[in-house]
Design an enzyme around this catalytic site. Structure first.
Site, short mmCIF file in Angstrom:
data_model
loop_
_atom_site.label_atom_id
_atom_site.label_comp_id
_atom_site.label_asym_id
_atom_site.label_seq_id
_atom_site.Cartn_x
_atom_site.Cartn_y
_atom_site.Cartn_z
N ARG A 173 -0.50 6.03 18.85
CA ARG A 173 -0.94 7.28 18.22
C ARG A 173 -1.87 8.02 19.16
O ARG A 173 -2.71 7.40 19.83
CB ARG A 173 -1.68 7.01 16.92
CG ARG A 173 -0.87 6.26 15.91
CD ARG A 173 -1.51 6.29 14.53
NE ARG A 173 -1.03 5.18 13.72
CZ ARG A 173 0.19 5.11 13.19
NH1 ARG A 173 1.05 6.08 13.37
NH2 ARG A 173 0.56 4.07 12.48
N ASP A 229 -3.20 6.22 -3.06
CA ASP A 229 -2.02 5.65 -2.39
C ASP A 229 -1.42 4.56 -3.30
O ASP A 229 -1.89 4.37 -4.43
CB ASP A 229 -2.37 5.12 -0.98
CG ASP A 229 -3.23 3.88 -1.03
OD1 ASP A 229 -3.91 3.67 -2.07
OD2 ASP A 229 -3.25 3.11 -0.05
N SER A 241 0.80 -1.23 0.00
CA SER A 241 0.00 0.00 0.00
C SER A 241 0.84 1.28 0.00
O SER A 241 1.65 1.48 -0.89
CB SER A 241 -0.94 -0.07 1.20
OG SER A 241 -1.79 1.02 1.26
N ALA A 287 -2.81 1.87 20.46
CA ALA A 287 -1.62 1.26 19.88
C ALA A 287 -1.87 1.10 18.38
O ALA A 287 -2.95 0.70 17.98
CB ALA A 287 -1.38 -0.10 20.52
N SER A 288 -0.87 1.42 17.57
CA SER A 288 -0.98 1.23 16.13
C SER A 288 -1.13 -0.25 15.82
O SER A 288 -0.54 -1.09 16.51
CB SER A 288 0.27 1.77 15.45
OG SER A 288 0.43 1.18 14.19
#
Ligand code: 16G
Ligand code: MG
Length: 542
Positions: free
Chosen positions: A514, A284, A67, A506-507
């Site tokens: 974050r 993206d 991605s 938490a990511s």
């Protein structure tokens, strides 16, 4: 089969991560530095075989992409028969297979999954795959191919595809020849379906000016160009300038351009120089995210992100449903995450009077909740999202007898939109066409669109912590349940600011936390984010 798996697996020894860490099938499958991924792709191939057999021989998809991540990364994820993400219950099987320490253990786990789920390993199975433009792609697809050969799985390698195109092809394959057929089973079938629906949805309207599309130097570029070639320009005057379309030089993928760069840096791509007040958008690296923006003559940058696309779609679809006389019949709803700007949530719920539901981050969560509406609109602020039409909605649109030309137009446009909008997953090309249709119908520029409401000032901060897994959330990630005491401290800070909101999580994709904060002014949003970040740092590094 066992012998074949054992023999081939020897060519793909898994690289232990060390430090007691395990590979996990995360929000977007397995994603990491490409050189670690071949053995993982081999094992994902085994899982795709099991999934196809478990789903009574339906075709399963495998997408190789990382991605918006830098060029040296890559990733692999599985697509379920209707073009959806792999069912969450199966993620643990992916994780178990990939972490098997030896070839023997791999076969043991493979057999255990098969017997636990009573999978008939003799059924015919089929897998299709696509990849983005990363140079590591072919080697990873080769590892996948080896697993599919070892399990006698029928396999089609489509080569370069955007992620949403692979999702389209999986659904089209599994619905081929039945009344719910999703479209022709080919890449050209995808373009034909979009082009036809785009022209119908335009309903004779004209598009103003040129649209500049930044393709992040990724797969979106060649695919968008193919789509534009398939569009009968005499029927719709759509002028597009494709930029950042260099897919030959690997290092430039997602570099200083693309939807993630624009959204996180809150600025236009470094090049090309923006045309003052020109209409632009960015995809993206695998073309499943979309962000719109413009830069005015004074070089001021304004952005229209996923929240804006979602509120624009909600406004337009709401009006069409009303015009179609189906307001009392069809339930429209919007699904967001905690990152959605509070002003967008207020606009949709108070001004458009539509229900808004918040889910945890990650497309799979939003998608499933959106399926509970007749028309379910979901977008993440980062530009990933789509609009789902339920079978009831489609049949109401097809069977309602219009009483006036205006009502007929609304019904026709809604049906066209249900074909235009990718029903399987967020799709930058399809979402871009949706936005262009809406702007053309409303006769709006990007600044007209931006005037619908004022975003609340906000700030997102990334914090490195010793162990992000200490942080557990509740209430769709809006509150921390762990570590104990942290949420109380956050609440205490938020209380001190006007119109403020802040949360930490938490990511799911990086080893970090974050923090998001919004407040009445930019300086307050910044200050609140800094204070909450300090709390997270303290708890995360104890
Ligand atoms: C993945 C998700 C995306 C989400 C992001 C959050 C999919 C296909 N992608 O890229 O939806 O916004 O993770 O990243 O689900 P984070 O957990 O690092 O904040
Ligand atoms: Mg993407």
């Amino acid at each position: 089969m066992e012998a074949a798996i054992l023999a081939t697996s020897q060519n793909y020894p898994i690289v232990p991560l060390g430090g007691g860490q395990a590979y996990t099938y995360g929000t977007a499958g397995f994603r990491m530095k490409a050189e670690l991924l071949a053995p993982i792709c081999f094992r994902v191939g085994l899982l795709a075989f099991l999934r196809s057999a478990f789903m009574n021989s339906q075709t399963i998809g495998v997408m190789v992409t990382a991605s918006h991540n830098p060029a040296p990364d890559n990733g692999v994820k599985i697509v379920d028969p209707m073009g959806e993400m792999l069912e969450q219950d199966w993620e643990k099987y992916a994780t178990a297979l990939v972490n098997a320490a030896t070839d023997q253990e791999l076969v043991k786990i493979f057999n255990r999954i098969a017997s636990e789920l009573k999978i008939n390993l003799k059924l015919p199975t089929k897998v299709i795959c696509g990849r983005d433009t990363r140079p590591s792609g072919p080697k990873l697809v080769a590892a996948l191919t080896d697993a599919l050969a070892a399990t006698n799985t029928e396999f089609i390698n489509y080569g370069w595809l955007t992620t949403p195109q692979l999702h389209y092809l999986v659904r089209a394959t599994n619905t081929e020849g039945n009344p719910l057929s999703y479209g022709k089973v080919s890449e050209d079938g995808y373009y034909e379906k979009l082009a036809d629906a785009f022209i119908r949805a335009m309903n004779g309207r004209k598009i103003n000016g040129t649209l500049t599309v930044d393709c992040a130097n990724g797969i979106g570029a060649p695919k968008l160009i193919k789509f534009l070639k398939s569009l009968p320009q005499d029927k719709v005057n759509f002028i597009v300038k494709v930029v950042n379309d260099n897919v030959v030089k690997p290092d430039v993928l997602n570099l200083n351009c693309g939807a993630d760069f624009v959204k996180t840096k809150q600025r236009a791509p470094l090049s090309p120089e923006p045309v003052p007040s020109g209409r632009s958008c960015s995809f993206d690296g695998d073309a499943d995210r979309l962000i719109y923006y413009w830069t005015d003559a004074e070089k001021r940058f304004s952005m229209l992100d996923g929240d804006r696309i979602s509120s624009l779609a909600a406004l337009f679809l709401g009006n069409l449903v009303e015009g179609a006389g189906l307001k009392d019949e069809l339930r429209i709803g919007v699904v967001q995450t905690a990152y959605a700007n509070g002003a967008s949530t207020a606009y949709i719920s108070q001004h458009l009077k539509l229900p808004v539901i918040c889910t945890p981050t990650g497309v799979k969560h939003l998608h499933h909740v959106a399926q509970n509406f007749d028309i379910g609109i979901y977008f993440e602020a980062n530009g990933h999202g789509t609009v789902l039409f339920s079978p009831d909605a489609l049949s109401a649109l097809k069977t309602t007898a219009p009483q006036s030309p205006a009502q007929k137009d609304c019904l026709d446009i809604l049906l066209a939109l249900s074909d235009l909008i990718n029903q399987t997953v967020g799709d930058a090309i399809s979402d871009m066409l949706l936005v262009e249709v809406i702007l053309a119908h409303k006769g709006w520029t990007l600044s007209d669109w931006a005037m619908t409401y004022m975003d609340l000032p906000n700030r997102l901060v990334r914090i490195e912590v010793g162990d992000k897994d200490l942080f557990k959330t509740t209430d769709a990630e809006r509150r921390l349940s762990r570590p104990q005491g942290a949420q109380d401290e956050i609440d205490n800070e938020v209380k001190k600011f006007k119109n403020a909101r802040s949360f930490a999580r938490a990511s799911g994709t990086e080893n970090a936390c974050r923090v998001y904060a919004e407040a009445a002014t930019w300086s307050e949003a910044n200050e609140l984010a800094e204070r909450v970040a300090r709390i997270i740092e303290r708890y995360g590094n104890q």
